[in-house]
Design an enzyme around this catalytic site. Structure first.
Site, PDB file in Angstrom:
ATOM      1  N   PRO A 162       0.793  -1.292   0.168  1.00 50.48           N
ATOM      2  CA  PRO A 162       0.127  -0.081  -0.026  1.00 50.48           C
ATOM      3  C   PRO A 162       0.641   1.277   0.101  1.00 50.48           C
ATOM      4  O   PRO A 162       1.780   1.301   0.791  1.00 50.48           O
ATOM      5  CB  PRO A 162      -0.756  -0.114   1.218  1.00 50.48           C
ATOM      6  CG  PRO A 162      -0.590  -1.694   1.758  1.00 50.48           C
ATOM      7  CD  PRO A 162       0.611  -1.999   1.089  1.00 50.48           C
ATOM      8  N   GLU A 163       0.660   2.211  -0.973  1.00 46.99           N
ATOM      9  CA  GLU A 163       1.213   3.361  -1.081  1.00 46.99           C
ATOM     10  C   GLU A 163       0.078   4.502  -0.665  1.00 46.99           C
ATOM     11  O   GLU A 163      -0.867   4.190  -0.439  1.00 46.99           O
ATOM     12  CB  GLU A 163       2.262   3.706  -2.175  1.00 46.99           C
ATOM     13  CG  GLU A 163       3.129   2.508  -2.258  1.00 46.99           C
ATOM     14  CD  GLU A 163       4.006   2.793  -3.434  1.00 46.99           C
ATOM     15  OE1 GLU A 163       4.439   4.107  -3.690  1.00 46.99           O
ATOM     16  OE2 GLU A 163       4.797   1.864  -4.007  1.00 46.99           O
TER      17      GLU A 163
END
Length: 275
Positions: free
Chosen positions: A2-3
């Site tokens: 996840p960014e």
DNA sequence: CGTTACCCCTGGAGGC
DNA sequence: TGCCTCCAGGGGTAAC
């Protein structure tokens, strides 16, 4: 992994359901994630109303108001964390470590690799917490532009790829988005950050913003009561030009995408297009 | 102050 | 087919 876009999309997915709800209880099924899961997390927020869900970098911040000063839950998805809303009583899977029970809905935290963070902070203010205070500029804020970037890079001799990923400089830009931004701005990941001209900083700031916004828009269109965060290939329909494409032809020049290691992490780029 | 090494953990990949 | 080893990867912390 996840960014910023995945975290923001997760946040947007929660907004229609959770703010205004009183937390009924917390289930902790693992002793620790990245850090030990404190008993305070299971006790202090219970019975309080969740006011807002904010984001700072890749951290989600849950604001629990209270007469006595309030408090926050700080959450980071790490590498493999994800959130989803499930009906109460849904049996947890192997890696479902934490549940926050709201009326009619359970917010479930899953994290196979347990690199995530989940902790309770007492008090009305959270941004001065040691994990959040040192964070850099939000790339989607007005403060972030070519002028800011040019100034920020002045003393950084490290390669631009590594500085882009430094959360003390700019938050939320991970490996994928760093690679894609540099490709779109035709800048080599190896360039010492302080050697980028003002013009190239303008271009880079614009592409970082563009790539993040595109990804959020693509993910946001698929939000329902399920909150995506796995960040798997194509899950956000972001057109990935170089990331994880070693040896494949560059979309622009046809030359092979190269993979190198920087700071112990893979970097993908086109050596012909990116100078 | 800037930069680097190390560590947390597990699924998936590759070797045999 | 199955078992074993290797290792990526975000980011905090300690050390240089």
């Amino acid at each position: 992994m996840p960014e910023l876009p995945e975290v923001e999309v997760s946040r947007l997915g929660l907004l229609p359901y959770l703010p205004g709800q009183v937390l009924q209880g917390v289930s902790l099924r693992a002793p620790r994630l990245r850090h030990e899961l404190s008993p305070a997390l299971a006790e202090r927020p219970v019975g309080r109303c969740l006011k807002r869900v904010e984001r700072r970098g890749k951290y989600l911040l849950f604001d629990f108001e209270s007469e006595g000063g309030g408090g926050w839950i700080i959450l980071h998805l790490g590498m493999s964390g994800s959130l989803r809303l499930v009906p109460p009583g849904t049996p947890p899977g192997k890696h479902d470590h934490v549940d926050l029970h709201f009326p009619g809905r359970t917010l479930r935290y899953r994290d196979p690799r347990r690199f995530g963070t989940l902790l309770w902070v007492d008090g009305p203010v959270v941004l001065d917490h040691p994990l959040l205070a040192p964070l850099g500029v939000e790339p989607l804020s007005d403060a972030f532009d070519g002028a800011w970037l040019h100034q920020a890079l002045r003393r950084r001799q490290a390669p631009i790829k590594q500085v882009l990923m430094d959360a003390h400089c700019i938050v939320g830009v991970g490996n994928i988005y760093a690679a894609e931004s540099l490709f779109r701005s035709r800048i080599s990941p190896l360039t010492p950050a302080c050697r980028l001209s003002r013009q190239r900083c303008d271009r880079l700031a614009a592409t970082v913003r563009e790539v993040l916004a595109e990804s959020i828009a693509a993910g946001g269109s698929s939000v329902r009561d399920y909150v995506h965060s796995d960040g798997g290939a194509g899950s956000f329909q972001l057109i990935v030009a170089v990331y994880d494409r070693e040896g494949e032809p560059c979309q622009v020049c046809g030359g092979p995408i190269r993979r190198i290691t920087q700071g112990g992490r893979s970097t993908f780029y086109c050596p012909r297009c990116q100078r």
